[in-house]
Design a protein around this motif. Structure first.
Motif, PDB file in Angstrom:
ATOM      1  N   GLY A 113       0.802  -1.216   0.000  1.00  0.00           N
ATOM      2  CA  GLY A 113       0.000   0.000   0.000  1.00  0.00           C
ATOM      3  C   GLY A 113       0.834   1.264   0.000  1.00  0.00           C
ATOM      4  N   LEU A 114       2.065   1.159  -0.499  1.00  0.00           N
ATOM      5  CA  LEU A 114       2.993   2.295  -0.492  1.00  0.00           C
ATOM      6  C   LEU A 114       3.194   2.838  -1.898  1.00  0.00           C
ATOM      7  CD1 LEU A 114       5.678   0.745   1.877  1.00  0.00           C
ATOM      8  CD2 LEU A 114       3.914   2.422   2.477  1.00  0.00           C
ATOM      9  N   THR A 115       3.391   4.121  -1.975  1.00  0.00           N
ATOM     10  CA  THR A 115       3.697   4.794  -3.235  1.00  0.00           C
ATOM     11  C   THR A 115       4.962   5.604  -3.026  1.00  0.00           C
ATOM     12  OG1 THR A 115       1.338   5.001  -3.687  1.00  0.00           O
ATOM     13  CG2 THR A 115       2.811   6.395  -4.975  1.00  0.00           C
ATOM     14  N   LEU A 116       5.882   5.506  -3.966  1.00  0.00           N
ATOM     15  CA  LEU A 116       7.082   6.345  -3.863  1.00  0.00           C
ATOM     16  C   LEU A 116       6.679   7.808  -3.993  1.00  0.00           C
ATOM     17  CD1 LEU A 116       9.913   4.714  -6.004  1.00  0.00           C
ATOM     18  CD2 LEU A 116       9.713   4.800  -3.529  1.00  0.00           C
ATOM     19  N   PRO A 117       7.142   8.642  -3.083  1.00  0.00           N
ATOM     20  CA  PRO A 117       6.867  10.073  -3.237  1.00  0.00           C
ATOM     21  C   PRO A 117       7.747  10.646  -4.347  1.00  0.00           C
ATOM     22  CG  PRO A 117       8.320   9.724  -1.377  1.00  0.00           C
ATOM     23  CD  PRO A 117       7.930   8.353  -1.899  1.00  0.00           C
ATOM     24  N   VAL A 118       7.460  11.853  -4.753  1.00  0.00           N
ATOM     25  CA  VAL A 118       8.360  12.560  -5.649  1.00  0.00           C
ATOM     26  C   VAL A 118       9.621  12.847  -4.837  1.00  0.00           C
ATOM     27  CG1 VAL A 118       8.707  14.704  -6.936  1.00  0.00           C
ATOM     28  CG2 VAL A 118       6.466  13.574  -6.953  1.00  0.00           C
ATOM     29  N   ALA A 119      10.779  12.582  -5.424  1.00  0.00           N
ATOM     30  CA  ALA A 119      12.036  12.816  -4.700  1.00  0.00           C
ATOM     31  C   ALA A 119      12.139  14.284  -4.312  1.00  0.00           C
ATOM     32  CB  ALA A 119      13.220  12.403  -5.558  1.00  0.00           C
ATOM     33  N   SER A 120      12.536  14.510  -3.089  1.00  0.00           N
ATOM     34  CA  SER A 120      12.653  15.857  -2.551  1.00  0.00           C
ATOM     35  C   SER A 120      13.811  16.616  -3.196  1.00  0.00           C
ATOM     36  CB  SER A 120      12.887  15.770  -1.040  1.00  0.00           C
ATOM     37  OG  SER A 120      13.118  17.037  -0.494  1.00  0.00           O
ATOM     38  N   ALA A 121      13.555  17.861  -3.520  1.00  0.00           N
ATOM     39  CA  ALA A 121      14.629  18.720  -4.016  1.00  0.00           C
ATOM     40  C   ALA A 121      15.606  18.980  -2.868  1.00  0.00           C
ATOM     41  CB  ALA A 121      14.060  20.036  -4.530  1.00  0.00           C
ATOM     42  N   PRO A 122      16.894  19.082  -3.165  1.00  0.00           N
ATOM     43  CA  PRO A 122      17.877  19.358  -2.106  1.00  0.00           C
ATOM     44  C   PRO A 122      17.562  20.664  -1.377  1.00  0.00           C
ATOM     45  CG  PRO A 122      18.975  18.715  -4.138  1.00  0.00           C
ATOM     46  CD  PRO A 122      17.533  18.918  -4.469  1.00  0.00           C
ATOM     47  N   LYS A 123      17.833  20.683  -0.090  1.00  0.00           N
ATOM     48  CA  LYS A 123      17.635  21.872   0.733  1.00  0.00           C
ATOM     49  C   LYS A 123      18.960  22.598   0.957  1.00  0.00           C
ATOM     50  CE  LYS A 123      13.328  20.593   1.631  1.00  0.00           C
ATOM     51  NZ  LYS A 123      12.896  20.116   0.331  1.00  0.00           N
ATOM     52  N   GLY A 124      19.940  22.335   0.086  1.00  0.00           N
ATOM     53  CA  GLY A 124      21.254  22.945   0.199  1.00  0.00           C
ATOM     54  C   GLY A 124      22.095  22.568  -1.005  1.00  0.00           C
ATOM     55  N   ALA A 125      23.402  22.678  -0.851  1.00  0.00           N
ATOM     56  CA  ALA A 125      24.341  22.447  -1.953  1.00  0.00           C
ATOM     57  C   ALA A 125      24.777  20.983  -2.005  1.00  0.00           C
ATOM     58  CB  ALA A 125      25.550  23.365  -1.796  1.00  0.00           C
ATOM     59  N   TYR A 126      23.876  20.104  -2.398  1.00  0.00           N
ATOM     60  CA  TYR A 126      24.154  18.673  -2.505  1.00  0.00           C
ATOM     61  C   TYR A 126      23.160  18.059  -3.484  1.00  0.00           C
ATOM     62  CZ  TYR A 126      20.120  18.140   0.585  1.00  0.00           C
ATOM     63  OH  TYR A 126      18.864  18.193   1.120  1.00  0.00           O
ATOM     64  N   VAL A 127      23.334  16.777  -3.769  1.00  0.00           N
ATOM     65  CA  VAL A 127      22.382  16.049  -4.611  1.00  0.00           C
ATOM     66  C   VAL A 127      21.696  14.976  -3.753  1.00  0.00           C
ATOM     67  CG1 VAL A 127      23.597  16.509  -6.775  1.00  0.00           C
ATOM     68  CG2 VAL A 127      24.169  14.466  -5.453  1.00  0.00           C
ATOM     69  N   PRO A 128      20.492  14.545  -4.146  1.00  0.00           N
ATOM     70  CA  PRO A 128      19.766  13.574  -3.327  1.00  0.00           C
ATOM     71  C   PRO A 128      20.433  12.204  -3.230  1.00  0.00           C
ATOM     72  CG  PRO A 128      18.286  14.673  -4.866  1.00  0.00           C
ATOM     73  CD  PRO A 128      19.680  15.067  -5.238  1.00  0.00           C
ATOM     74  N   ALA A 129      21.114  11.779  -4.293  1.00  0.00           N
ATOM     75  CA  ALA A 129      21.755  10.462  -4.282  1.00  0.00           C
ATOM     76  C   ALA A 129      22.910  10.456  -5.264  1.00  0.00           C
ATOM     77  CB  ALA A 129      20.745   9.377  -4.654  1.00  0.00           C
ATOM     78  N   VAL A 130      23.915   9.640  -4.946  1.00  0.00           N
ATOM     79  CA  VAL A 130      25.092   9.497  -5.803  1.00  0.00           C
ATOM     80  C   VAL A 130      25.395   8.010  -5.922  1.00  0.00           C
ATOM     81  CG1 VAL A 130      27.589   9.897  -5.959  1.00  0.00           C
ATOM     82  CG2 VAL A 130      26.087  11.715  -5.132  1.00  0.00           C
ATOM     83  N   ARG A 131      25.653   7.592  -7.156  1.00  0.00           N
ATOM     84  CA  ARG A 131      26.101   6.218  -7.374  1.00  0.00           C
ATOM     85  C   ARG A 131      27.612   6.233  -7.561  1.00  0.00           C
ATOM     86  NH1 ARG A 131      23.724   1.369 -11.090  1.00  0.00           N
ATOM     87  NH2 ARG A 131      25.298  -0.123 -10.436  1.00  0.00           N
ATOM     88  N   SER A 132      28.306   5.324  -6.858  1.00  0.00           N
ATOM     89  CA  SER A 132      29.741   5.143  -7.008  1.00  0.00           C
ATOM     90  C   SER A 132      29.975   3.641  -7.122  1.00  0.00           C
ATOM     91  CB  SER A 132      30.487   5.719  -5.807  1.00  0.00           C
ATOM     92  OG  SER A 132      31.883   5.531  -5.963  1.00  0.00           O
ATOM     93  N   GLY A 133      30.265   3.191  -8.330  1.00  0.00           N
ATOM     94  CA  GLY A 133      30.401   1.751  -8.555  1.00  0.00           C
ATOM     95  C   GLY A 133      29.064   1.070  -8.338  1.00  0.00           C
ATOM     96  N   THR A 134      29.032   0.106  -7.430  1.00  0.00           N
ATOM     97  CA  THR A 134      27.779  -0.602  -7.153  1.00  0.00           C
ATOM     98  C   THR A 134      27.017  -0.017  -5.967  1.00  0.00           C
ATOM     99  OG1 THR A 134      28.888  -2.216  -5.745  1.00  0.00           O
ATOM    100  CG2 THR A 134      28.654  -2.775  -8.097  1.00  0.00           C
ATOM    101  N   LEU A 135      27.581   1.004  -5.331  1.00  0.00           N
ATOM    102  CA  LEU A 135      26.938   1.585  -4.148  1.00  0.00           C
ATOM    103  C   LEU A 135      26.183   2.861  -4.489  1.00  0.00           C
ATOM    104  CD1 LEU A 135      29.720   1.088  -1.464  1.00  0.00           C
ATOM    105  CD2 LEU A 135      27.712  -0.348  -1.910  1.00  0.00           C
ATOM    106  N   ILE A 136      25.029   3.039  -3.833  1.00  0.00           N
ATOM    107  CA  ILE A 136      24.236   4.255  -3.959  1.00  0.00           C
ATOM    108  C   ILE A 136      24.176   4.881  -2.575  1.00  0.00           C
ATOM    109  CG2 ILE A 136      21.986   5.241  -4.514  1.00  0.00           C
ATOM    110  CD1 ILE A 136      22.854   1.895  -5.855  1.00  0.00           C
ATOM    111  N   PHE A 137      24.687   6.094  -2.471  1.00  0.00           N
ATOM    112  CA  PHE A 137      24.695   6.840  -1.222  1.00  0.00           C
ATOM    113  C   PHE A 137      23.550   7.848  -1.282  1.00  0.00           C
ATOM    114  CE2 PHE A 137      28.917   5.260  -1.913  1.00  0.00           C
ATOM    115  CZ  PHE A 137      29.338   4.845  -0.663  1.00  0.00           C
ATOM    116  N   ILE A 138      22.617   7.732  -0.363  1.00  0.00           N
ATOM    117  CA  ILE A 138      21.439   8.583  -0.365  1.00  0.00           C
ATOM    118  C   ILE A 138      21.592   9.626   0.732  1.00  0.00           C
ATOM    119  CG2 ILE A 138      18.923   8.637  -0.174  1.00  0.00           C
ATOM    120  CD1 ILE A 138      19.158   5.554  -0.928  1.00  0.00           C
TER     121      ILE A 138
END
Length: 155
Positions: free
Chosen positions: A13-38
């Motif tokens: 019963g879950l829906t993904l929300p729209v990803a939140s815009a950053p509240k500062g000087a960063y990005v919401p997620a970064v992929r490095s190789g096989t890892l995703i840092f949120i």
């Protein structure tokens, strides 16, 4: 693992929300190789904080546990910006920050909301290492903030 992630979200019963815009000087997620840092996710509803304040003083532990679930769902939306959720093979680590009244000692139960959501969605691949930290205050006076590291298949 991730082939049925969206179906599993629907079953729950879950829906993904729209990803939140950053509240500062960063990005919401970064992929490095096989890892995703949120980046740390706070509980937002339509871009506005769902609740503010400290857990144990104005925000109940039960409400905060639900807010941590909301943060974990927002983290999945942020991850989906850089890799399809179907490519996620494992939840590696979760870090939970809880804005806590001085006498509140149940931070781990608050963050269980996020941990349980990830296990509900990913099954055994959702089991993860975890750190939980009590804080005096969080950005924008959020009661909880959740940060996640995922592993994804090479695509």
């Amino acid at each position: 693992m991730g082939k049925n992630v969206r179906e599993r979200l629907t079953e729950l019963g879950l829906t993904l929300p729209v990803a939140s815009a950053p509240k500062g000087a960063y990005v919401p997620a970064v992929r490095s190789g096989t890892l995703i840092f949120i980046a740390g996710q706070i509980p937002l509803t339509d871009g506005v904080l769902t609740a503010t304040g400290q857990v144990g003083a104005g925000v109940s532990p039960e409400a905060a546990k639900e807010l941590s679930r909301q943060c974990a769902l927002a983290a999945l939306a942020a991850a989906d910006l850089v890799v399809p959720l179907e490519a996620v093979t494992r939840v590696v680590k979760l870090i939970g920050y809880v804005s806590s009244a001085p006498d509140f000692r149940g931070q781990q139960t608050v963050v269980d909301g996020a941990s349980e959501l990830l296990t509900d969605v990913f099954g055994d691949a959702g089991r993860h290492a975890r750190s939980v930290v009590g804080m005096a205050v969080l950005p924008l006076d959020a009661p909880v903030e959740i940060e996640i590291v995922l592993e994804a298949a090479v695509i």
